[in-house]
Design an enzyme around this catalytic site. Structure first.
Site, PDB file in Angstrom:
ATOM      1  N   PHE A 159      77.052 -89.138   2.554  1.00  0.00           N
ATOM      2  CA  PHE A 159      75.795 -88.600   2.028  1.00  0.00           C
ATOM      3  C   PHE A 159      75.327 -87.541   3.028  1.00  0.00           C
ATOM      4  O   PHE A 159      75.442 -87.767   4.235  1.00  0.00           O
ATOM      5  CB  PHE A 159      74.706 -89.680   1.920  1.00  0.00           C
ATOM      6  CG  PHE A 159      74.934 -90.696   0.837  1.00  0.00           C
ATOM      7  CD1 PHE A 159      74.335 -90.545  -0.414  1.00  0.00           C
ATOM      8  CD2 PHE A 159      75.741 -91.796   1.060  1.00  0.00           C
ATOM      9  CE1 PHE A 159      74.548 -91.479  -1.415  1.00  0.00           C
ATOM     10  CE2 PHE A 159      75.960 -92.728   0.054  1.00  0.00           C
ATOM     11  CZ  PHE A 159      75.367 -92.577  -1.184  1.00  0.00           C
TER      12      PHE A 159
ATOM     13  N   GLU B 244      79.134 -91.588  12.385  1.00  0.00           N
ATOM     14  CA  GLU B 244      79.111 -90.206  11.905  1.00  0.00           C
ATOM     15  C   GLU B 244      79.262 -89.207  13.043  1.00  0.00           C
ATOM     16  O   GLU B 244      79.960 -88.187  12.899  1.00  0.00           O
ATOM     17  CB  GLU B 244      77.824 -89.922  11.128  1.00  0.00           C
ATOM     18  CG  GLU B 244      77.779 -90.542   9.742  1.00  0.00           C
ATOM     19  CD  GLU B 244      77.410 -92.021   9.752  1.00  0.00           C
ATOM     20  OE1 GLU B 244      77.111 -92.562  10.841  1.00  0.00           O
ATOM     21  OE2 GLU B 244      77.423 -92.640   8.676  1.00  0.00           O
TER      22      GLU B 244
ATOM     23  N   HIS C 241      68.947 -91.195   0.657  1.00  0.00           N
ATOM     24  CA  HIS C 241      70.228 -90.993  -0.040  1.00  0.00           C
ATOM     25  C   HIS C 241      70.109 -89.944  -1.132  1.00  0.00           C
ATOM     26  O   HIS C 241      70.888 -89.945  -2.084  1.00  0.00           O
ATOM     27  CB  HIS C 241      70.711 -92.300  -0.694  1.00  0.00           C
ATOM     28  CG  HIS C 241      71.167 -93.352   0.266  1.00  0.00           C
ATOM     29  ND1 HIS C 241      70.295 -94.047   1.090  1.00  0.00           N
ATOM     30  CD2 HIS C 241      72.394 -93.850   0.532  1.00  0.00           C
ATOM     31  CE1 HIS C 241      70.982 -94.919   1.806  1.00  0.00           C
ATOM     32  NE2 HIS C 241      72.261 -94.820   1.493  1.00  0.00           N
TER      33      HIS C 241
END
Lengths: 335, 323
Positions: B82, B59, B128
């Site tokens: 997410f 990420e 999440h």
């Protein structure tokens, strides 16, 4: 590390005379900046690269103006070597109008996009992932430019180092990574905090060809960078260069670096890359007067930059709210 | 007028912008298979693997590389999968993307659309399910968008892609399949313009993202009790439409803010504070806020449901405005 104080093969005296002047420009820019810290004209932190000038000139001397370069908090040398104007840089350190970033960035955020210098960075290792993205854009746009990303040995222990090198390897991006290994991560010896064999081994583990050289030998850095940049430009994918050097001053402009034995620093001064290149130039036929002339020219430039920066006004207040973003008023309901 | 889902509306906007501008591209994990929620389905076939680019599970590098690619003249759409995972890229977003234009004195712009799916759905637990939009509203340099409807997800995505600054674009995972009307020739929707989702004269109810739908249900319940609630869909947290909210409160004299995010430090607090500062004299009752308790989101459905902002919890708070 072998020393090369005598002029080596294919020694291009004119080229290295220019390098010599740029090395003095970097050294004297930083000495002026340290003076300005003492004189309370530069109020923020500066991170001198005194002793590391051969890396800056040897690497950036092989980049085209349109090539991108990303630097670190210790980036004055890289920025000057990439072609930025010393007065605009000095004004930036002083926080004045006419600085490269209108005085909004300071030493740690110097950038000059006009010469392909896409920014110093206040966060160690953060420039690595940005650099691979710049290279990714070059590849998407089918351009022939390359990206050079310089960082210190401390950066190899941050996650973006692994993520960025992997990314560059996956897409075979046109990036030259240069790890400027001065032995210290701030005030800590990097090797004490680094497991394994270090930067080159880590790069190789990620599939990126890596080599390690004496970073205080300007001609060797030049030759090596030239070859590696040629490979990168030729579509060979990323390359990784470790330049072993030494930070002759403290971490910042006010750090006495008392954590290092005096003898160690004195010994390292004997390996001063400017003196080494000077000796090689003498061996190649230049006179001491030639070298002194280069130093004097650099000195006059930086003394002039100091004096002019001091006389330059602060940025107007509107700069505080300019270039935040297009959407929304940053001043809304603040006071 | 046609029907489109929330997911397809954003996809249509992306496809149109990619056709119009060759510098627009998307990058993120699993995009080559259409994205983890299918929100890129069909785009890899049309635009190929360079412009709908797969990425490693990195990420920080996805975000950081997008910053570099944006500085070099492309317009990346960054898929974070997410919003919880985007926390791995906070330095890249907050210290780099949001500040580069300013720090470099305007030499660089960083046109990014950072897609961060937010919100609770079912049994996805604490990593999440979060709604972290208020964090980003706090950061100068970022735009924060939380669309509630398919039409808005089209029109705001168009604006986000054309915008020259980083946009944190938060779609709610529970809305992907939501169907709604879209104009035959839909327009881009400017940032910072709230939508009055239901008109009313007795109280103002501000919400965004999926909570808008719960708010509309709650307003329907209150209507049966004779209370006409005006529901304002804020759409954007930065810039946020103070004028529409203040005008509504000056008309109704009552304000309730509802959001799925944790109530403490949520963006509802900002709205409440601004209304207190700017429209105190118009208030007939104390401002109220509804948000999640300050607890991580549990996995077990009965525990998870304790934290939900529902039409019932909103309606209960709304009734309190008239107590």
């Amino acid at each position: 590390m072998p020393s090369s104080n005598s002029a080596p093969r294919n020694f291009d005296a004119a080229r290295y005379r220019a390098f010599y002047r740029t090395m003095w420009r970097i050294r004297l820019f930083e000495e002026a900046a340290i003076r300005a810290v003492a004189d309370k004209l530069v109020l923020g932190a500066i991170h001198p690269s005194i002793g590391q000038e051969a890396v800056a000139v040897g690497v950036c001397g092989n980049l085209a103006r349109e090539d991108a370069m990303l630097s670190t908090h210790r980036g004055h040398g890289h920025t000057l070597a990439k072609g930025a104007d010393s007065l605009a840089m000095m004004r930036e350190l002083f926080g004045r109008e006419g600085g490269t970033c209108h005085g909004k960035g300071g030493s740690m955020h110097i950038a000059d996009f006009g010469v392909g210098m896409l920014g110093a960075n206040g966060v160690v290792g953060a420039n690595i992932v940005i650099a691979v993205g710049a290279a990714h854009a070059i590849k998407l746009k089918r351009e022939n430019r390359i990206v050079c990303c310089l960082f210190g040995d401390g950066a190899i222990n941050r996650g973006p180092f692994m993520e960025g090198l992997n990314w560059a390897g996956v897409w075979k991006l046109p990036v030259l990574f240069v790890c400027e290994d001065n032995g210290f991560a701030a005030s800590t010896r990097t090797r004490a905090m680094t497991s394994g064999e270090g930067p080159a081994a880590r790069a190789r583990a990620l599939g990126i060809p890596a080599e390690e050289i004496d970073g205080n030998d300007a001609a060797l850095v030049d030759e090596t960078a030239k070859r590696l940049i040629g490979e990168v430009r030729g579509g060979g994918g990323p390359r990784f260069l470790v330049t072993k050097t030494y930070r002759l001053t403290g971490h910042t402009g006010v750090d006495p670096a008392a954590y290092r034995p005096k003898e160690e620093v004195e010994a390292k001064w004997k390996d001063d890359p400017i003196a080494r290149l000077g000796a090689a130039l003498i061996a190649a036929g230049l006179s001491q007067a030639d070298l002194d002339a280069e130093r004097r020219a650099a000195s006059a430039e930086m003394d002039g930059a100091y004096a002019a920066a001091r006389e330059t006004p602060w940025p107007p207040e509107r700069r505080a709210y300019e270039d935040v973003q297009d959407a929304g008023d940053p001043r809304v309901a603040a006071f | 007028m046609a029907k489109i889902t929330y997911a397809d509306a954003a996809k249509r906007a992306i496809a149109e912008e990619m056709r119009a501008d060759p510098t627009v591209w998307a990058v993120g994990e699993d995009l080559g298979r259409g994205g983890v929620f299918g929100q890129y389905k069909g785009l890899p076939e049309e635009f190929g693997p360079e412009r709908i680019a797969d990425a490693p599970i990195s990420e920080a590098c996805i975000m950081g590389a997008a910053v570099g690619a944006a500085m070099m003249g492309t317009r990346p759409i960054v898929e974070m999968r997410f919003s919880d995972f985007a926390l791995c890229a906070i330095d890249e977003l907050v210290n780099q993307a949001a500040k580069a234009r300013f720090m470099f004195g305007g030499q660089a712009k960083v046109p990014l659309v950072v897609r961060e799916p937010i919100g609770m759905w079912r049994s996805s637990a604490a990593q999440h399910s979060q709604s972290l939009e208020s964090w980003y509203a706090h950061i100068p340099g970022l735009v924060v968008v939380c669309p509630a409807t398919p039409a808005d997800n089209y029109g705001l995505m168009k604006t986000a892609i054309r915008n020259d600054d980083p946009v944190v674009y938060m779609e709610h995972k529970n809305l992907w399949g939501l169907e709604g009307d879209i104009d035959d020739a839909p327009a881009a929707i400017p940032f910072g313009k709230a939508r009055v989702a239901r008109a009313g004269k007795d109280a103002t109810l501000v919400a965004w993202s999926a909570t808008v739908h719960a708010a509309l249900e709650a307003a329907g319940e209150l209507a049966k009790e004779g209370r006409e609630i005006e529901v304002v869909d804020l759409r954007c947290l930065w810039p946020w439409d103070r004028e529409t909210v203040l005008a509504s409160v000056r008309k109704t004299g009552r304000l309730l803010i509802a959001h799925e995010a944790v109530r403490v430090g949520g963006f509802g607090a900002e709205i409440a504070a601004v209304v207190a500062e700017e429209a105190h004299g118009a208030l007939k009752a104390p401002v109220r806020r509804v948000g999640s308790p300050r607890a991580p989101i549990a996995y077990a459905p009965p525990l998870e449901d304790l934290l939900r902002v529902t039409p019932a919890t909103i309606a209960r708070a709304a009734r309190g405005l008239f107590a």
